[in-house]
Motif scaffolding. Structure first.
Motif, PDB file in Angstrom:
ATOM      1  N   LEU A 123      -1.377  19.121   0.156  1.00 22.84           N
ATOM      2  CA  LEU A 123      -0.533  19.378  -1.222  1.00 22.84           C
ATOM      3  C   LEU A 123      -0.184  20.842  -1.191  1.00 22.84           C
ATOM      4  O   LEU A 123       0.449  21.566  -2.188  1.00 22.84           O
ATOM      5  N   THR A 124      -0.573  21.732  -0.351  1.00 28.28           N
ATOM      6  CA  THR A 124      -0.488  22.976  -0.337  1.00 28.28           C
ATOM      7  C   THR A 124       1.249  23.267  -0.340  1.00 28.28           C
ATOM      8  O   THR A 124       1.927  22.922   0.675  1.00 28.28           O
ATOM      9  N   THR A 172      -9.198   1.746  -3.530  1.00 25.91           N
ATOM     10  CA  THR A 172      -9.094   2.834  -3.504  1.00 25.91           C
ATOM     11  C   THR A 172      -7.815   3.227  -4.220  1.00 25.91           C
ATOM     12  O   THR A 172      -6.653   2.904  -3.798  1.00 25.91           O
ATOM     13  N   GLU A 173      -7.906   4.416  -4.828  1.00 22.29           N
ATOM     14  CA  GLU A 173      -6.562   5.094  -5.618  1.00 22.29           C
ATOM     15  C   GLU A 173      -6.574   6.402  -5.697  1.00 22.29           C
ATOM     16  O   GLU A 173      -7.858   7.049  -5.734  1.00 22.29           O
ATOM     17  N   ILE A 174      -5.599   7.021  -5.717  1.00 20.31           N
ATOM     18  CA  ILE A 174      -5.253   8.324  -5.912  1.00 20.31           C
ATOM     19  C   ILE A 174      -5.020   8.574  -7.193  1.00 20.31           C
ATOM     20  O   ILE A 174      -4.207   8.054  -7.936  1.00 20.31           O
ATOM     21  N   GLU A 175      -5.622   9.545  -7.953  1.00 21.08           N
ATOM     22  CA  GLU A 175      -5.524  10.119  -9.329  1.00 21.08           C
ATOM     23  C   GLU A 175      -5.039  11.588  -9.312  1.00 21.08           C
ATOM     24  O   GLU A 175      -5.803  12.343  -8.615  1.00 21.08           O
ATOM     25  N   VAL A 176      -4.084  11.851 -10.083  1.00 22.22           N
ATOM     26  CA  VAL A 176      -3.503  13.323 -10.359  1.00 22.22           C
ATOM     27  C   VAL A 176      -3.670  13.796 -11.666  1.00 22.22           C
ATOM     28  O   VAL A 176      -2.850  13.085 -12.537  1.00 22.22           O
ATOM     29  N   LEU A 223       3.701  17.607 -12.117  1.00 19.70           N
ATOM     30  CA  LEU A 223       3.118  16.117 -11.465  1.00 19.70           C
ATOM     31  C   LEU A 223       4.530  15.503 -10.904  1.00 19.70           C
ATOM     32  O   LEU A 223       4.292  14.834  -9.890  1.00 19.70           O
ATOM     33  N   ASP A 224       5.646  15.755 -11.631  1.00 19.03           N
ATOM     34  CA  ASP A 224       6.737  15.119 -10.884  1.00 19.03           C
ATOM     35  C   ASP A 224       6.872  15.881  -9.108  1.00 19.03           C
ATOM     36  O   ASP A 224       7.267  14.923  -8.463  1.00 19.03           O
ATOM     37  N   GLN A 225       6.570  17.095  -9.141  1.00 17.52           N
ATOM     38  CA  GLN A 225       6.583  17.542  -7.874  1.00 17.52           C
ATOM     39  C   GLN A 225       5.616  17.089  -6.781  1.00 17.52           C
ATOM     40  O   GLN A 225       5.931  16.844  -5.599  1.00 17.52           O
ATOM     41  N   VAL A 226       4.593  16.972  -7.415  1.00 16.37           N
ATOM     42  CA  VAL A 226       3.221  16.412  -6.588  1.00 16.37           C
ATOM     43  C   VAL A 226       3.736  14.981  -6.383  1.00 16.37           C
ATOM     44  O   VAL A 226       3.383  14.266  -5.074  1.00 16.37           O
ATOM     45  N   GLU A 227       4.268  14.030  -7.187  1.00 13.22           N
ATOM     46  CA  GLU A 227       4.617  12.832  -6.953  1.00 13.22           C
ATOM     47  C   GLU A 227       5.819  12.579  -6.004  1.00 13.22           C
ATOM     48  O   GLU A 227       5.722  11.710  -4.977  1.00 13.22           O
ATOM     49  N   LYS A 228       6.602  13.830  -5.917  1.00 11.40           N
ATOM     50  CA  LYS A 228       7.676  13.574  -4.792  1.00 11.40           C
ATOM     51  C   LYS A 228       6.884  13.809  -3.439  1.00 11.40           C
ATOM     52  O   LYS A 228       7.586  13.059  -2.417  1.00 11.40           O
ATOM     53  N   ARG A 229       5.972  14.586  -3.392  1.00 12.04           N
ATOM     54  CA  ARG A 229       5.460  14.853  -2.060  1.00 12.04           C
ATOM     55  C   ARG A 229       4.314  13.473  -1.611  1.00 12.04           C
ATOM     56  O   ARG A 229       4.431  13.271  -0.504  1.00 12.04           O
ATOM     57  N   LEU A 230       3.756  12.649  -2.631  1.00 10.63           N
ATOM     58  CA  LEU A 230       3.159  11.719  -2.429  1.00 10.63           C
ATOM     59  C   LEU A 230       4.063  10.628  -2.103  1.00 10.63           C
ATOM     60  O   LEU A 230       3.717   9.820  -0.883  1.00 10.63           O
ATOM     61  N   ARG A 231       5.179  10.320  -2.646  1.00  6.40           N
ATOM     62  CA  ARG A 231       6.023   9.459  -2.032  1.00  6.40           C
ATOM     63  C   ARG A 231       6.581   9.651  -0.570  1.00  6.40           C
ATOM     64  O   ARG A 231       6.758   8.887   0.010  1.00  6.40           O
ATOM     65  N   LYS A 232       6.588  10.816  -0.232  1.00  7.16           N
ATOM     66  CA  LYS A 232       7.264  11.111   0.957  1.00  7.16           C
ATOM     67  C   LYS A 232       6.356  10.736   2.162  1.00  7.16           C
ATOM     68  O   LYS A 232       6.531  10.428   3.051  1.00  7.16           O
ATOM     69  N   ALA A 233       5.067  10.839   1.679  1.00  3.75           N
ATOM     70  CA  ALA A 233       3.880  10.375   2.463  1.00  3.75           C
ATOM     71  C   ALA A 233       3.697   9.004   2.536  1.00  3.75           C
ATOM     72  O   ALA A 233       2.676   8.312   3.092  1.00  3.75           O
TER      73      ALA A 233
END
Length: 499
Positions: A22-23, A154-158, A169-179
């Protein structure tokens, strides 16, 4: 002593790939490995899982930096208010009180045990400031209160850092969805555990869309019952405006009983209405005090310094604090009383088996509009009679009665809006405007009464009563302005009414 924290977080499904880098996302300069934490939480609920049905979670957790008792209230999706208390063997009294409107003496028992291995990462900016905590949780859930099983996932929590911008959090979610990582289908670990270890919850709280007149009235009553339960813990925590909102819910429910007597048997609802009037009065002691203290404090602050002599500010502050402290202690005792908890049980029973009359089965348009028009007619007569009286005590009382009936009409129109649409919505808006105007008049009446009391006490103490006299005169002017505006306002309301 319990403390509160707003928790803003998002949960995601996770596979073996874990957390992507997430860097660079939303100002993240570094992703710091904080190691693995072993968390062990036991969740408590009633045997019929009333807390879970209301999306509340109560747990005792060990491990991590916040070991203790945690009670979480939903605010909006992804946002919860968490109340924390120190670790103890049994549910702390201050936590138990916050769910008393749900439990009502029913024992809280362990329902689920969740053990999590949490691999923690801190997302920090270039200055080392924490933006969020991201973790990969390996969860094992065991059902404790019924014949259930074990589930693992297993789950990811932010979780956003305190004071952070939720847009991060929207920006993090965008990165997670891309992955390829998708949001979790469950709102919480507990909800997922309950579903996977013991089937769906026994009470869903879902109701079919209203069709008949009775359906519409019951839907509105159900909303008010739910509001009472929602605001009960907020009142206990002294959350701003919670007393007012809870009181309004009790008044809406009582008004609905009175407005729609053709739908519900008053032989059943009248005694319940008496109890709702009682609890509204108990809530009102605190709420009315808050409103009056704010009004007088603001008015005193607006006076020029040449007018305010002596300890007027200190006396008003002392009066407000003493009254609030007394009424709040009494209110908390009321919320713990057998009478109040019995009222909640009665409301549940009413909604589960409503005393419907014959007209309840009819189409809503005619039945509901007739009831609303009847209430509106009462307002019209009261306002006409009040304006025929000379200014003074009798007119003040008459306008107060008109205000109460206008509120009742507003609530009836609210209940009818889903069925009647625009006309009921317009009437609701008009009645709200009218009750605001008449409310300002009643507030002036109460303010003048209090100012006379404060002036008498100040005079007896050898202080100047002049500031209170000036405020009294201004309140008289405010009341006179309302009375002058009322005929025109009422004419507008009548011309715009089409229910």
């Amino acid at each position: 002593m319990a403390d509160a924290k707003r928790e803003i977080e998002r949960k995601y499904e996770s596979d073996e790939s874990g957390l992507p880098d997430l860097t660079g996302v939303g100002g993240v300069a570094h992703v710091l490995d904080k190691g693995v934490v072993d968390l062990d939480a036991t969740y408590y609920d009633t045997a019929d899982e009333r807390l879970a049905a209301a999306s509340l979670t109560l747990r005792r957790r060990t491990g991590g930096s916040d070991a203790g008792w945690h009670l979480k209230f939903p605010v909006t999706p992804g946002i919860r208010d968490e109340i924390r208390a120190p670790l103890a063997d049994t549910v702390p009294d201050e936590i138990a009180a916050l769910v008393r409107s749900r439990t009502r003496g029913t024992e809280l028992i362990p329902v689920v045990r969740l053990r999590s291995l949490r691999d923690v990462r801190h997302l920090v900016d270039a200055d080392g400031r924490l933006l969020a905590e991201a973790s990969v949780d390996s969860v094992t859930a065991d059902r404790l209160n019924r014949a259930g099983g074990t589930a693992q996932w297993t789950e990811i929590e932010v979780e956003l850092a305190d004071g952070g911008d939720p847009a991060f959090l929207d920006q993090v979610e965008k990165r997670l969805r891309k992955a390829g990582i998708q949001p979790s289908k469950s709102p919480s670990k507990l909800a997922r555990a309950l579903e996977q270890t013991g089937g769906p919850r026994t009470r869903t709280g879902k109701h079919a869309a209203p069709v008949t007149a009775g359906d519409h009235v019951l839907a509105y009553l159900r909303d008010q019952r739910d509001a009472i339960l929602e605001y009960d813990p907020a009142v206990r925590r002294d959350v701003p405006d919670s007393v007012h909102k809870m009181r309004v819910a009790t008044r809406r429910m009582r008004s609905t009983f009175r407005s729609f007597r053709s739908v519900l048997d008053r032989g059943v609802t009248d005694p319940i209405g008496t109890e709702l009037k009682w609890i509204a009065g108990e809530l009102g002691a605190d709420r009315d005090q808050e409103v009056l203290a704010e009004r007088l404090t603001t008015a005193l602050d607006e006076l020029p310094s040449t007018v305010v002599s002596g300890p007027a500010h200190a006396r008003l502050s002392s009066w407000a604090s003493a009254r609030h402290s007394h009424t709040r202690g009494h209110l908390l005792a009321v919320l713990d009383s057998a009478r109040y908890l019995a009222l909640l049980d009665t409301l549940d029973a009413l909604l589960a088996d409503p005393p419907l009359r014959k007209k309840a089965a009819k189409k809503p348009t005619k039945v509901l509009s007739k009831a609303v028009r009847k209430d509106l007619g009462k307002v019209s007569r009261l306002i006409t009679d009040a304006l025929d009286l000379p200014p003074g005590h009798d007119r003040d009382l008459a306008l107060h009665e008109a205000r109460k009936k206008a509120k009742r009409t507003r609530y009836a129109a609210e209940a009818a809006t889903p069925a009647l649409g625009g006309p009921a919505r317009s009437l609701t808006k008009s009645m709200k405007s009218l009750t605001t105007l008449l409310g300002d008049h009643q507030d002036s009446v109460m303010a003048r009464h209090t100012l006379r009391e404060l002036a008498a006490v100040a005079h007896a103490a050898g202080e100047s009563a002049f500031p209170y006299g000036v405020l009294y005169g201004r309140e008289e002017q405010r009341a006179a302005a309302v009375e002058a505006e009322l005929p025109g306002r009422w004419k507008e309301v009548r011309s715009g009414t089409s229910v």
